[in-house]
Design an enzyme around this catalytic site. Structure first.
Site, short mmCIF file in Angstrom:
data_model
loop_
_atom_site.label_atom_id
_atom_site.label_comp_id
_atom_site.label_asym_id
_atom_site.label_seq_id
_atom_site.Cartn_x
_atom_site.Cartn_y
_atom_site.Cartn_z
N ASP A 1 81.81 16.85 -7.00
CA ASP A 1 81.16 15.62 -6.58
C ASP A 1 80.74 14.80 -7.78
O ASP A 1 80.52 15.32 -8.85
CB ASP A 1 79.90 15.94 -5.79
CG ASP A 1 80.24 16.74 -4.55
OD1 ASP A 1 79.38 17.47 -4.09
OD2 ASP A 1 81.38 16.62 -4.09
N GLY B 1 81.42 17.46 3.74
CA GLY B 1 80.84 16.42 2.90
C GLY B 1 80.34 16.98 1.59
O GLY B 1 80.69 18.11 1.23
N ASN B 2 79.55 16.23 0.89
CA ASN B 2 79.00 16.69 -0.38
C ASN B 2 77.60 16.15 -0.57
O ASN B 2 77.10 15.39 0.27
CB ASN B 2 79.94 16.30 -1.53
CG ASN B 2 80.13 14.79 -1.59
OD1 ASN B 2 79.19 14.05 -1.84
ND2 ASN B 2 81.36 14.34 -1.34
N ARG B 3 76.98 16.51 -1.67
CA ARG B 3 75.55 16.23 -1.84
C ARG B 3 75.24 14.88 -2.47
O ARG B 3 74.10 14.59 -2.81
CB ARG B 3 74.92 17.35 -2.69
CG ARG B 3 74.92 18.70 -1.98
CD ARG B 3 74.50 19.81 -2.93
NE ARG B 3 73.20 19.55 -3.53
CZ ARG B 3 72.85 19.96 -4.74
NH1 ARG B 3 73.70 20.62 -5.50
NH2 ARG B 3 71.65 19.69 -5.21
#
Ligand code: CTP
Length: 427
Positions: free
Chosen positions: A3, A226-228
């Site tokens: 990310d 998803g991601n952070r």
């Protein structure tokens, strides 16, 4: 999947001293909202002088404006001639706000016409000029208005709005005056606390596309991968770029709510949603066609489910284990680099969980060899660093892998270090 790091950005510092503000009001229905602009500025402690056009006084009376601004209201260059009012006000002003700005006044300001007190005041002022247009959609989109607004922007004039929504005639579209608090926030942000702190307007007239946040790749109608990423680094870049005079297209994957709210309040920023990697590719590629700079701060998912279930996956059907097949997403940055127009600057980000500076630089250089962006911003990330945090350490690499900028501090510092390098490349 890696990310891109995001963290909060400070808003451009609003002036904390008492400013002399000239508020020009033009003759349009939205003139009634200008009363709230004046009131908000007065409540925030500023010395406000209202300069309505003759037409504006057909919508709002001078007594109202005098009472709200707590100062006399003049419209004519022949008022108070001994005080040379037509230039004195402009010279004293720390900030000039024109709200609402009609198509007619935008044309006058663009071409330096000065047949009334507002025109002479603006010409006599070197203060930041902020205009908040309001008119019918057709007038806003007319070729002459588009050209006049572009000319004003190229000179560093800050254009706030107009918003898209219901208009006076019962129709709807772009042309509504922005909300008074948005205009006031934007106008005050245009004036830094002191001239030394004011960012250079070195991106005036430039279009900067910033992608931000993390994409979400759907598994079924209610789940995604998803991601952070929070979108905070992208917000910081948008804030820094607008403070330096750019017009920003903010391509938003999933961003935190406070980021979404902050970006909506930024003047000169158009937000285009792009929830998935494929959306982000399409939206960014289209925006890049007219951009001077593209900054890929978004954390684009590297893989997405090979197929999306049209209905919710049920535990009973899947059993104890569920295998998802993932396929590589399109590499947006690689495509942008490939299609880069002459003179366009494309910036990539690399968030790495490296162990040290040398390691970080080596990873960055390898990434640049794969995707030769003009600049690559390297961030250290991990379980605690980077995502959603205020501070970040960043190294900016040039195309050849040389270190061309560094920052250690807030995401805003990273944004400015990156934009310094961009400005050097734009020449
Ligand atoms: N990026 C992109 N499209 C993707 C993935 C990433 O445009 N599908 C962009 C990001 O916005 C960022 C840069 O590419 O600007 C990151 O490069 P990338 O090589 O994808 O980084 P990682 O995902 O960290 O790659 P790796 O797994 O090789 O470390």
């Amino acid at each position: 999947m890696t990310d891109t790091a995001d963290s909060p950005a400070a808003s451009p510092a609003p002036a904390d001293r008492r400013l002399t503000v000239v508020v020009g009001i033009c003759g349009g229905i939205a003139a009634y909202k200008a009363v709230s602009v004046v009131r908000e500025l007065v409540l925030r402690g500023h010395d406000v002088h209202v300069v309505p056009t003759e037409a504006a006084l057909r919508f709002v009376g001078a007594p109202t404006l005098e009472a709200i601004s707590r100062n006399p209201v003049h419209t004519s260059v022949f008022d108070d001639v001994a005080q040379v009012r037509h230039v004195a006000l402009g010279q004293q002003a720390d900030l000039v706000v024109v709200a609402p700005a009609t198509a007619h006044t935008l044309a006058k300001l663009a071409h330096g016409l000065s047949d009334d007190l507002l025109g002479t005041t603006v010409l006599a002022s070197t203060a930041p000029l902020v205009v908040a247009p309001a008119m019918h959609t057709q007038m806003w989109q007319a070729a002459s208005t588009v050209d006049n607004v572009a000319l004003l922007r190229s000179r560093g004039v800050l254009v706030v709005g107009p918003d898209d929504g219901p208009l006076t005639g019962g129709d709807s579209g772009p042309g509504r005056l922005s909300e008074p608090d948005v205009i006031v926030d934007a106008a005050l942000a245009a004036v830094a606390a002191s001239p030394e702190e004011a960012p250079a307007r070195d991106l005036a007239g430039r279009v900067v596309v910033v992608t931000a946040g993390g994409t979400r790749e759907p598994i079924d109608p209610v789940r995604w991968i998803g991601n952070r990423s929070s979108g905070k680094q992208g917000l910081a870049i948008a804030q820094a770029a607008t403070a330096r005079g750019a017009r920003v297209v903010f391509v938003a994957a999933h961003v935190d709510d406070d980021v979404a709210a902050a970006v909506r309040r930024l003047p000169g920023v158009e937000v285009r949603p792009a929830p998935t990697a494929a959306d982000l590719d399409a939206v960014t590629t289209a925006a890049a066609e007219t951009a001077d700079v593209v900054v890929m701060a978004a954390a684009v998912a590297d893989w997405a489910p090979a197929s999306v279930s049209p209905s919710k996956l049920k535990k009973d059907d899947a059993g104890d284990r569920l295998a998802l097949e993932l396929v590589r997403t399109v590499d947006v940055l690689a495509g942008l680099v490939e299609r880069r127009r002459p003179g366009q600057v494309v910036v990539g980000f690399a968030a790495e969980t490296s162990t040290g500076r040398d390691d970080l630089l080596a990873l960055g250089r390898r990434k640049l060899a794969r995707k030769p962006a003009d600049l690559l911003v390297l961030n250290q990330v991990g379980w605690t660093e980077g995502f959603g945090r205020d501070e970040s350490v960043a190294v900016v690499l040039g195309r050849g892998g040389d270190v061309v900028g560094e920052s250690s501090g807030t995401k805003s510092d990273t944004a400015h270090a990156l934009l310094d390098a961009v400005v050097r490349l734009l020449g």
